[in-house]
Design a protein around this motif. Structure first.
Motif, PDB file in Angstrom:
ATOM      1  N   THR A  47      -9.270   6.067   0.128  1.00 37.91           N
ATOM      2  CA  THR A  47      -8.351   5.181   0.845  1.00 37.91           C
ATOM      3  C   THR A  47      -7.262   5.926   1.604  1.00 37.91           C
ATOM      4  O   THR A  47      -6.570   5.334   2.435  1.00 37.91           O
ATOM      5  CB  THR A  47      -7.684   4.196  -0.139  1.00 37.91           C
ATOM      6  OG1 THR A  47      -6.989   4.946  -1.149  1.00 37.91           O
ATOM      7  CG2 THR A  47      -8.726   3.300  -0.797  1.00 37.91           C
ATOM      8  N   SER A  51     -13.075   2.317   1.147  1.00 33.16           N
ATOM      9  CA  SER A  51     -12.132   1.391   0.522  1.00 33.16           C
ATOM     10  C   SER A  51     -12.012   1.583  -0.984  1.00 33.16           C
ATOM     11  O   SER A  51     -11.076   1.058  -1.605  1.00 33.16           O
ATOM     12  CB  SER A  51     -12.551  -0.057   0.804  1.00 33.16           C
ATOM     13  OG  SER A  51     -13.857  -0.306   0.305  1.00 33.16           O
ATOM     14  N   ILE A  64     -10.035  -3.983   7.215  1.00 31.81           N
ATOM     15  CA  ILE A  64     -11.187  -3.114   7.043  1.00 31.81           C
ATOM     16  C   ILE A  64     -12.460  -3.951   6.939  1.00 31.81           C
ATOM     17  O   ILE A  64     -12.464  -5.020   6.344  1.00 31.81           O
ATOM     18  CB  ILE A  64     -11.019  -2.264   5.765  1.00 31.81           C
ATOM     19  CG1 ILE A  64      -9.672  -1.524   5.797  1.00 31.81           C
ATOM     20  CG2 ILE A  64     -12.170  -1.285   5.614  1.00 31.81           C
ATOM     21  CD1 ILE A  64      -9.483  -0.620   6.973  1.00 31.81           C
ATOM     22  N   GLY A  82     -12.167   6.549  10.303  1.00 36.47           N
ATOM     23  CA  GLY A  82     -12.738   5.404   9.616  1.00 36.47           C
ATOM     24  C   GLY A  82     -14.243   5.336   9.640  1.00 36.47           C
ATOM     25  O   GLY A  82     -14.835   4.431   9.060  1.00 36.47           O
ATOM     26  N   GLU A 137      -5.879  -1.755   9.837  1.00 36.58           N
ATOM     27  CA  GLU A 137      -6.532  -2.861   9.138  1.00 36.58           C
ATOM     28  C   GLU A 137      -6.695  -4.053  10.091  1.00 36.58           C
ATOM     29  O   GLU A 137      -6.119  -4.063  11.173  1.00 36.58           O
ATOM     30  CB  GLU A 137      -5.695  -3.270   7.915  1.00 36.58           C
ATOM     31  CG  GLU A 137      -4.278  -3.681   8.255  1.00 36.58           C
ATOM     32  CD  GLU A 137      -3.449  -3.965   7.016  1.00 36.58           C
ATOM     33  OE1 GLU A 137      -3.973  -3.887   5.885  1.00 36.58           O
ATOM     34  OE2 GLU A 137      -2.275  -4.304   7.204  1.00 36.58           O
TER      35      GLU A 137
END
Length: 413
Positions: A155, A151, A257, A161, A255
């Motif tokens: 990004t 984050s 996150i 992820g 999202e």
């Protein structure tokens, strides 16, 4: 004894998954243990070593601000075996090659994607029994990415992820040179990585790759004239029961996150037929309960669902599945129709925002794919058998959650 010890160890960890799902590292450790058990079942006397050099490109799977990348380069080292036992499962599948593949790749953008390393059991089918045949190779396992979404510092990488993900590959090869102790093959295929919605964002990463492979083996152990063996036809009726526990984050593909991971509990009962000892076809019903949905309903006091939060956090679906049995291993795929999943409307409104046919396809259809490991060799058609498995579940084609399972197989005839 090694196989039994690993099997018991996996069950012990599985039964304690409630505490293990606190961190992603502990969750992935279960998956790696399963891979070790899978690989131990591939033991054969006829081994080979195959090396591959690959090149290709990441294929964009979303249209807005997809990061640029240069040529993707990769290598693979495959430790495999010829399966030539005419009394085993191998005869049914035209004596395929099985093994363990180590795959390493530079993805063409070090800052955003870094490098990928995968460890995957695989099976390689020969399409025709001739001097220079075609082969189809399927591999499913685990991948590790040295760089993934952050984050603060990264990004742009919404494809991956988490550090650990599922890894899947499908390749087609053509033998271009054959000599004593050496096969050269040229091919191409598809590589995919996704963490199964366990950590957001998770668009997944897809690549198209070309490969040049060299297989080294003992020419005295090369299988020959195996297609002359006849195949026996049979049908066996069975009942299956399985209990699963999955985990995921609540949110859309991108999202929010950093959400909390919560469990998905599944119970499924099915009836089916095993054709020729090796193709398991079944149909049945399953019930799921989503901790995420219940927590959302209770926390937000949503007026449409708060009167019965547990019921509205449930999912009942009808499914049809097939499983390709290979001794102790089963490659399992399933498609289902959701009969009851009330919270999906709210989930889509808040997180996905799909409309029209896309919304209805994801609301109505469930899918599932993974591996099962059986305690007793399925080729023996035992009346009682137990299995454990790991699967990725999806709403139509979009990842929903990753799941571990334990099940019981009862043969009626």
């Amino acid at each position: 004894m090694k196989f039994i010890a690993l099997f018991i160890a996996f069950i012990f960890l599985y039964l304690n998954t409630k505490t293990l799902v606190i961190t992603f590292f502990k969750q992935i450790s279960l998956f790696f243990l399963f891979l070790i058990v899978v690989c131990s079942s591939f033991g054969q006397s006829k081994y080979f070593l195959e090396t591959e050099l690959m090149g290709g490109k990441i294929v964009p799977n979303y249209s807005v601000n997809f990061p640029k990348s240069t040529l993707q380069t990769a290598f693979a080292i495959n430790l495999g075996s010829f399966n030539t036992d005419t009394s085993s499962w191998a005869r049914y599948y035209n004596f395929p090659e099985t093994g363990l593949a180590f795959f390493g790749s530079n993805l063409g953008n070090n800052k955003i994607y870094g490098n990928q390393f995968s460890l995957s059991p695989y099976i390689q089918f020969k399409l025709k029994n001739k001097k220079n045949p075609f082969y189809i190779k399927l591999a499913i396992g685990a991948s590790y990415f040295t760089t993934h979404f952050d984050s603060i510092s990264n990004t742009d990488n919404v494809a991956i992820g988490s550090g650990f993900t599922w890894g899947f590959q499908a390749f087609l090869y053509k033998t271009i040179y054959h000599n004593n102790g050496l096969h050269l093959r040229f091919g191409g295929g598809y590589s995919h990585a996704s963490n199964g919605h366990t950590q957001l964002p998770n668009f997944g990463l897809n690549s198209g790759l070309l490969s040049l492979a060299a297989q080294f083996y003992n020419p005295k152990k090369e299988p020959k004239n195996l297609l002359s063996v006849s195949k026996q036809k049979s049908k066996s009726i069975f009942i299956n029961f399985r209990q699963g526990i999955g985990f995921h984050e609540l949110g859309g593909t991108a999202e929010p996150i950093g959400g909390t991971k919560r469990e998905v509990y599944t119970s499924a009962l099915s009836l089916g037929i095993i054709f020729n000892k090796h193709l398991k076809v079944r149909t049945g019903f399953a019930y799921r309960y989503y901790e995420q949905y219940n927590n959302y309903i209770v926390t937000t006091q949503n007026a449409d669902y708060i009167s019965a939060p547990k019921i509205n956090s449930s999912n009942i679906y009808f499914f049809i599945g097939s499983e390709f049995l290979m001794g102790h291993i089963g490659l399992d795929v399933m498609g289902g129709l959701n009969l009851y999943k009330p919270f999906y409307k709210e989930f889509n409104t808040v997180y996905e925002k799909n409309e029209g046919p896309t919304y209805y396809l994801k609301k109505l259809f469930a899918s599932r794919m993974g591996l099962n490991l059986y305690l007793i060799n399925t080729n023996k058609l035992p009346q009682h058998n137990f299995f454990i498995g790991t699967h990725i579940n999806a709403n139509f084609g979009q990842a929903d959650f990753t799941e571990f399972n334990i099940g019981y197989h009862f043969q009626l005839n």
